[in-house]
Enzyme design. Structure first.
Site, mmCIF file in Angstrom:
data_model
loop_
_atom_site.group_PDB
_atom_site.id
_atom_site.type_symbol
_atom_site.label_atom_id
_atom_site.label_comp_id
_atom_site.label_asym_id
_atom_site.label_seq_id
_atom_site.Cartn_x
_atom_site.Cartn_y
_atom_site.Cartn_z
ATOM 1 C CD1 TRP A 33 1.211 -5.733 -10.690
ATOM 2 C CD2 TRP A 33 0.736 -4.424 -12.423
ATOM 3 N NE1 TRP A 33 2.263 -4.867 -10.855
ATOM 4 C CE2 TRP A 33 2.002 -4.045 -11.910
ATOM 5 C CE3 TRP A 33 0.232 -3.728 -13.524
ATOM 6 C CZ2 TRP A 33 2.759 -3.017 -12.453
ATOM 7 C CZ3 TRP A 33 0.980 -2.704 -14.082
ATOM 8 C CH2 TRP A 33 2.231 -2.363 -13.543
ATOM 9 C CD1 TRP A 35 -1.895 -8.450 -6.677
ATOM 10 C CD2 TRP A 35 -2.727 -9.284 -4.774
ATOM 11 N NE1 TRP A 35 -1.473 -7.646 -5.652
ATOM 12 C CE2 TRP A 35 -1.964 -8.133 -4.481
ATOM 13 C CE3 TRP A 35 -3.332 -9.976 -3.747
ATOM 14 C CZ2 TRP A 35 -1.810 -7.653 -3.178
ATOM 15 C CZ3 TRP A 35 -3.183 -9.507 -2.446
ATOM 16 C CH2 TRP A 35 -2.431 -8.354 -2.173
ATOM 17 C CE1 TYR A 81 5.237 -0.474 -12.018
ATOM 18 C CE2 TYR A 81 6.477 -1.863 -13.531
ATOM 19 C CZ TYR A 81 5.979 -1.616 -12.275
ATOM 20 O OH TYR A 81 6.217 -2.513 -11.272
ATOM 21 N N GLY A 164 2.797 -8.693 -2.497
ATOM 22 C CA GLY A 164 1.757 -7.710 -2.767
ATOM 23 C C GLY A 164 1.822 -6.533 -1.814
ATOM 24 C CG ASP A 166 4.718 -3.441 -3.469
ATOM 25 O OD1 ASP A 166 4.004 -4.463 -3.373
ATOM 26 O OD2 ASP A 166 4.790 -2.772 -4.511
ATOM 27 N NE ARG A 198 4.490 4.627 -5.423
ATOM 28 C CZ ARG A 198 3.830 3.591 -5.927
ATOM 29 N NH1 ARG A 198 2.578 3.389 -5.616
ATOM 30 N NH2 ARG A 198 4.425 2.753 -6.751
ATOM 31 C CE1 TYR A 357 1.652 1.467 -3.311
ATOM 32 C CE2 TYR A 357 3.533 0.071 -2.839
ATOM 33 C CZ TYR A 357 2.521 0.455 -3.686
ATOM 34 O OH TYR A 357 2.368 -0.164 -4.890
ATOM 35 C CD GLU A 401 -1.889 2.250 -5.516
ATOM 36 O OE1 GLU A 401 -1.083 1.304 -5.570
ATOM 37 O OE2 GLU A 401 -1.611 3.413 -5.920
#
Length: 438
Positions: A33, A35, A81, A164, A166, A198, A357, A401
């Protein structure tokens, strides 16, 4: 504790290394990815500069002939993915490279990262700076010649993944006016992590609908600018472009690239003239988003609203107002500091969600950017608090994350979410503990 965590951070990077690039984490994000790799290169810069160089070289192999740099490069095969390269089908564009890539980009941190790698290693990487400078300049040239329809020095994003951030609630009003088809999705992310943390399936249908539109227009920027229902000037994206301009100007001066430096300075002056004027909301005391399609401000605050500090955009008195209102025992820290800095969305909003998220959790990369912005303006006390909160989360939970921002959770409630052994969390931990930025 710190020496043990330093070793664990390095283990995360080593474990995610894929012979030339680093994946964000196994399973959930199995490719390279954009960034992410910028932040990851900084971490490598503290332990293995050759890997930092390889990280950026691998990413640049996905650059399109018009300078565009996509958000994913599919170097490898993986079935974990969605959407994969077959969904993007970028061969429809005359500019697409031989490498398999996505058809959208991500926030442009690489010019800033290159400057920071030079800060870490100095003259020893001058040859590498000379090697990659032209490609990064062409990326910035692409933005100002293809993504700035009103010649404002403010570029647009055409997909929420380009931000970024999302599924930030900022986009909710865009989705409300978008009648996307009910696609049958082959999502893989919810097979790896809790689906309740998510984006929803309906949100994903909007995401894929935008991709299908871009494909129908053969990824032509003129048609996207004219027709895309999602066309946003994002404060995070534009602030990072401006801070990367600064990095490239400095590196260009080092290399004697006078023509490129002059052009970058021209773009930078135009950007600075319009950024504060158009994106600052005095009522909210922060930077907001501008919807070019709807010709309106989206007056919601997120952690992105504070990244303009990094690029030196707000006047000093405005910066002070932002920090006192939101970060120094203000909205984003909660009454009595009930939140770890910095939640990804305004905790006072009814749309705040501490687990889902980008609708509330703390993200290490945004904290790192805001931290460095605070130091730029001399807000050392708040910066130290942000750094301490960030290290506390990482050292208590590990390299997840994203993290629940609430300080007081019920017993047994764990605050680390999303992918574990996450590369940019590990990489930026290394940068936090290895140097104090100027």
């Amino acid at each position: 504790m710190r020496s043990e965590m330093r070793a664990r951070a390095r283990e995360v990077l080593e474990g995610n290394w894929q012979d030339g690039f680093t994946i964000p984490c196994k399973g959930l994000y199995p490719f390279q990815w954009n960034w992410d790799s910028g932040f990851i290169a900084l971490g490598w810069g503290h332990v293995n500069m050759e890997r930092a160089k390889q990280e950026l070289r691998s990413l640049l192999r996905g650059q399109w002939s018009n300078g565009f740099l996509p958000h994913i490069v599919f170097h490898n095969e993986a079935e974990t993915y969605f959407p994969g390269p077959e969904v993007w089908d970028v061969s429809r564009s005359a500019y697409a490279p031989a490498a398999r890539t996505s058809g959208i980009t991500q926030p442009p941190v690489l010019g800033y990262v290159l400057e920071q790698l030079y800060e870490i290693s100095g003259e020893s990487i001058t040859d590498f700076v000379r090697e990659v400078f032209p490609a990064l300049y062409r990326w910035h040239h692409y933005f100002y010649t293809h993504r700035d329809p009103h010649q404002e020095g403010l570029v647009y994003i055409c997909h929420n993944w380009e931000a970024g951030t999302d599924n930030t609630p900022v986009w909710d009003s865009i989705w409300a006016g978008l009648d996307s088809p009910q696609y049958q999705l082959n999502r893989r992310d919810t097979q790896h992590v809790d689906a309740s943390n998510r984006p929803s399936n309906r949100e994903y249908q909007h995401y894929i609908h935008l991709v299908e539109l871009f494909k129908s227009w053969n990824y032509d920027d003129v048609q996207i600018a004219e027709k895309s229902p999602f066309l946003i000037q994002d404060p995070l994206f534009n602030a990072l472009l401006m801070r990367s301009n600064e990095g490239l100007i400095r590196m260009g001066q080092l290399l004697g690239r006078e023509a490129e430096v002059a052009q970058l300075q021209q773009w930078q002056a135009l950007s600075k003239h319009h950024f504060h004027q158009k994106l600052y909301c005095p009522l909210q005391k922060g930077y907001v988003y501008y919807d070019l399609r709807g010709n309106r401000r989206l007056n919601a605050l997120s952690s992105s609203s504070f990244v303009p500090l990094l690029a030196g955009i707000p006047p000093a008195h405005v910066a002070g107002e932002m920090v006192s209102s939101h970060l120094d025992s203000g909205t984003f820290s909660g009454v009595g500091g009930e939140f770890y800095l910095c939640p990804s969305f305004d905790p006072s909003s009814p749309f705040f969600d501490p687990k889902r998220y980008w609708r509330g959790p703390v993200w290490i990369n945004l904290n790192w950017l805001i931290y460095r912005g605070l130091l730029r303006y001399g807000f050392t006390e708040v910066a130290d608090k942000l750094r301490s909160d960030t290290l506390d989360l990482l050292e208590a939970c590990g390299f997840y994350e994203y993290f629940d921002p609430r300080r007081h959770l019920e017993p047994g409630h764990f605050r680390g979410y999303g992918g574990n052994h996450f590369s940019w969390s590990a990489a930026l931990y290394l940068d936090f503990i290895n140097r104090q930025p100027i």
